[in-house]
Design a protein around this motif. Sequence first.
Motif, short mmCIF file in Angstrom:
data_model
loop_
_atom_site.label_atom_id
_atom_site.label_comp_id
_atom_site.label_asym_id
_atom_site.label_seq_id
_atom_site.Cartn_x
_atom_site.Cartn_y
_atom_site.Cartn_z
N GLY A 1 89.36 4.75 41.31
CA GLY A 1 88.78 5.99 40.80
C GLY A 1 87.52 6.40 41.51
O GLY A 1 87.25 7.59 41.72
N ASN A 2 86.69 5.41 41.89
CA ASN A 2 85.46 5.73 42.61
C ASN A 2 85.76 6.36 43.96
O ASN A 2 85.17 7.38 44.33
CB ASN A 2 84.64 4.45 42.82
CG ASN A 2 83.76 4.12 41.63
OD1 ASN A 2 83.39 5.00 40.86
ND2 ASN A 2 83.42 2.85 41.48
N SER B 1 79.35 3.03 39.20
CA SER B 1 79.61 4.27 39.95
C SER B 1 79.16 4.18 41.41
O SER B 1 79.43 5.08 42.20
CB SER B 1 78.89 5.45 39.29
OG SER B 1 77.48 5.29 39.42
N ILE C 1 80.95 5.46 44.68
CA ILE C 1 81.16 6.90 44.93
C ILE C 1 80.18 7.38 45.99
O ILE C 1 80.58 7.98 47.00
CB ILE C 1 81.01 7.72 43.63
CG1 ILE C 1 82.10 7.34 42.63
CG2 ILE C 1 81.04 9.21 43.94
CD1 ILE C 1 82.03 8.07 41.30
N SER D 1 76.03 6.24 35.99
CA SER D 1 76.61 5.52 34.87
C SER D 1 75.48 5.09 33.92
O SER D 1 74.35 4.89 34.37
CB SER D 1 77.29 4.22 35.34
OG SER D 1 78.37 4.48 36.19
N ASN E 1 79.65 12.97 38.69
CA ASN E 1 80.71 12.02 38.38
C ASN E 1 80.11 10.90 37.54
O ASN E 1 79.23 10.18 38.01
CB ASN E 1 81.33 11.46 39.66
CG ASN E 1 82.47 12.33 40.16
OD1 ASN E 1 83.56 12.31 39.58
ND2 ASN E 1 82.21 13.12 41.19
N VAL F 1 80.79 7.50 35.71
CA VAL F 1 81.68 6.37 35.48
C VAL F 1 81.17 5.69 34.21
O VAL F 1 80.13 5.04 34.22
CB VAL F 1 81.69 5.42 36.69
CG1 VAL F 1 82.63 4.26 36.42
CG2 VAL F 1 82.13 6.17 37.94
N ALA G 1 90.78 11.39 38.27
CA ALA G 1 89.39 11.45 38.73
C ALA G 1 89.30 12.31 39.99
O ALA G 1 88.34 13.07 40.19
CB ALA G 1 88.86 10.05 39.00
N GLN H 1 85.12 9.04 34.05
CA GLN H 1 86.21 8.08 34.19
C GLN H 1 85.70 6.75 33.63
O GLN H 1 84.49 6.51 33.59
CB GLN H 1 86.66 7.93 35.64
CG GLN H 1 85.57 7.55 36.62
CD GLN H 1 86.10 7.29 38.02
OE1 GLN H 1 86.84 6.35 38.22
NE2 GLN H 1 85.71 8.13 38.97
N GLY I 1 84.57 3.02 33.29
CA GLY I 1 84.00 2.00 34.16
C GLY I 1 84.98 0.85 34.38
O GLY I 1 85.55 0.33 33.43
N SER J 1 87.51 3.10 37.54
CA SER J 1 86.69 3.18 38.76
C SER J 1 87.03 2.10 39.77
O SER J 1 86.84 2.29 40.96
CB SER J 1 85.21 3.09 38.39
OG SER J 1 84.89 1.82 37.86
N HIS J 2 87.49 0.94 39.30
CA HIS J 2 87.75 -0.16 40.22
C HIS J 2 89.21 -0.60 40.25
O HIS J 2 89.53 -1.67 40.75
CB HIS J 2 86.87 -1.37 39.87
CG HIS J 2 85.43 -1.19 40.26
ND1 HIS J 2 84.63 -0.21 39.72
CD2 HIS J 2 84.65 -1.86 41.14
CE1 HIS J 2 83.42 -0.29 40.26
NE2 HIS J 2 83.40 -1.28 41.11
#
Lengths: 407, 318
Positions: free
Chosen positions: A16-17, A40, A43, A88, A112, A114, A150, A174, A176, A180-181
Amino acid sequence: MAFDKMELRDVEVWDGNFAAAQAMRQVQIDVVAAYPITPSTPIVEGYAKFLADGYVEGEFVMVESEHAAMSGCIGASAAGGRVATATSSQGFALMVETLYQASGMRLPIILNVVNRALAAPLNVNGDHSDMYLGRDSGWIQLDAYSPQEAYDLNFIAFRVAEDHDVRLPCMVHQDGFMTSHTAQGVNTLTDDQAYGFVGDFKPMNDMLDFDHPVTHGVQTEEDWHFEHKARQHNDLMTKVLPKVQAAFDDFEALTGRKYNIVESYDMDDADVAVICMGTSVETAREVAKEMRTQGIKAGVVGLRVFRPFPFEQIKEALKGAKAIATLDRSSPNGAPGALFNEIAGTLYNTESRALLSGYVYGLGGRDLTKQHLVDLYTELQANVDAGKVTTPLQQFIGVRGPKLAFL
Amino acid sequence: MSEIKKIKNLKEFSTSADRFEGANLLCPGCAHSIIVREVLNATNDDLVLAASTGCLEVCTAVYPYTSWDASWIHIGFENGSTAVAGAEAMHKALKTKGRLKQPDRNPKFVAFGGDGASYDIGFQWISGCFERGHDMMYVVLDNEVYANTGGQRSSSTPIGSSATTSPAGRVSYGEKQNKKDMMAIMAAHGSPYVAQVSPNKWKDMVKKIQHGMSVEGPVFINAVSACTTEWKFAPEDTMAITDLATDSLVFPLYEIINGTELNITYRPKNVVPVEEYLAAQGRFKHLFKDEYKYLIKEWQERVDAKWDYLQRREEARV
């Protein structure tokens, strides 16, 4: 153009990042002011690498705090260009003062977020404490449940925020680590498609138009403050959702991927419904599908737009449900839960007056399992059968120690 | 820089077209407006301005009015510096991309903050801007107190001053700390130009502002701003008090180029005793009681030591 385009495969494996970073590259942001924070960080790292490799042109200002990150974004946006950043949790909390200033000055900044828990105790994992902390800040809040979303919602965000009828900042949320990962296949847009969808940035009241100087961030007291805030609220309540819907429609025409302001799953004939946000929406959909095989008519409502709160769409989605559970992924800290309150407020004047109960889950990254949701749907069905709420108003899902239930 | 104003005398200077209107809500006798006018009058270039929350901000942009005939932004108490840095970054980005509406114009980016917004709450943001090397000027309107909120002490408030959160009383002589040396701190950031200015020495100030605007990188200007309300003197005495400040060497006028080269730019012909500066202001009134007179002596010793230090540094070129 002085930067190189990037050749993407139709489907890339991105988390997602990185999906968000790619979207930021494709819309060619003019200024990013950022400060790193887990989860985050990748990103802006991704964006910095795109800059270093010549895939994007612009200024990357690596500031000394999240408060300064948003402050720099505000100054840059007021100067008249495309601006975005990411954050974040604690960083989001440090930004909060400036979030109100960005929306009050009607600056179309994209953030953005996270989502991650707020300390103490310190925790790097996901919940929605920061999303809820931003809910009164005057920003549009879009919620992605997966890396694909995302990526896609970033384009929607830029398009809506920069619309001259809107001119409000927008967050893309989104979960965390969970989003994101987690790498998944992401359907991509070409650089031209992506940039074309969002379009060129068109400045308004910009500080670099020296023939028309502007004053940003004035003082108002009791004689004007109310009018400014009311107008900002009015635009959020009346203008944003139609613009979001139009952007969703155009995006579907471009990509075939359909988004809705409220994402209903199997709600047409549902007796019991769960309403939630983030990655839990997908889990709930899986469980609802299984509950149907057991004869329980289960449905799921996912919020795609958290602010402005889509009252009408939620009412419509929930109109047939007999028992509804709200899932709050944030410590309620002395109240029935933010989402619970909002859904209760939304449904109070509806004829069905469905049975409503609130559940708190997943704080600090705690898993929400399918079994949790099976149990939850079973409780809802029991409420339907009894014709009243037989369970406490507020329950905690999966917390160790004595069962926590209140009210 | 485009053509610098050709200013021959004070009358011409004061009547030249300026971008800060006389219509504002600042107190009669406030030095802020004089300083801002002198800063803006030092250049003909387009300006992008920011102000941190403080007297200047709340008195000059009260909707639906504005005193600013140049682009101006206010965000919060602490981040005027970063607001201007963001705008400067955007200017750079749009220049690179060939999207400036007026590419032939040469804007200067200037942020104003009071001592509270600069020495205290906004210090981190200024430090960040200077470390990153934005092409901007940060001007402190240093009235040594949180005047906008009613006279609380800041880290610029000098020792022995009576402020509302460090009041002189039966057993206290008021502020206990020495004023923070922001000039040294900002010079240590590697700034290409750091200068202390005073509105009564307007030619010196204009020269310094013009020098600051001609160099690339973050420039720090500390301007002495006498506050009639909190320093407690009659509004018509602003310039007289400021004369005492510079002539007693309580506010020495000097500049530091590239963090090392220190130049003293004003040497009073007749140095006035510090006692005269203190005696002219209500905030130091209590120091003249017998039990606190030793503080006045200490004041003089501190000012002498600082002046000696500045002269040694000027001579040593380090």
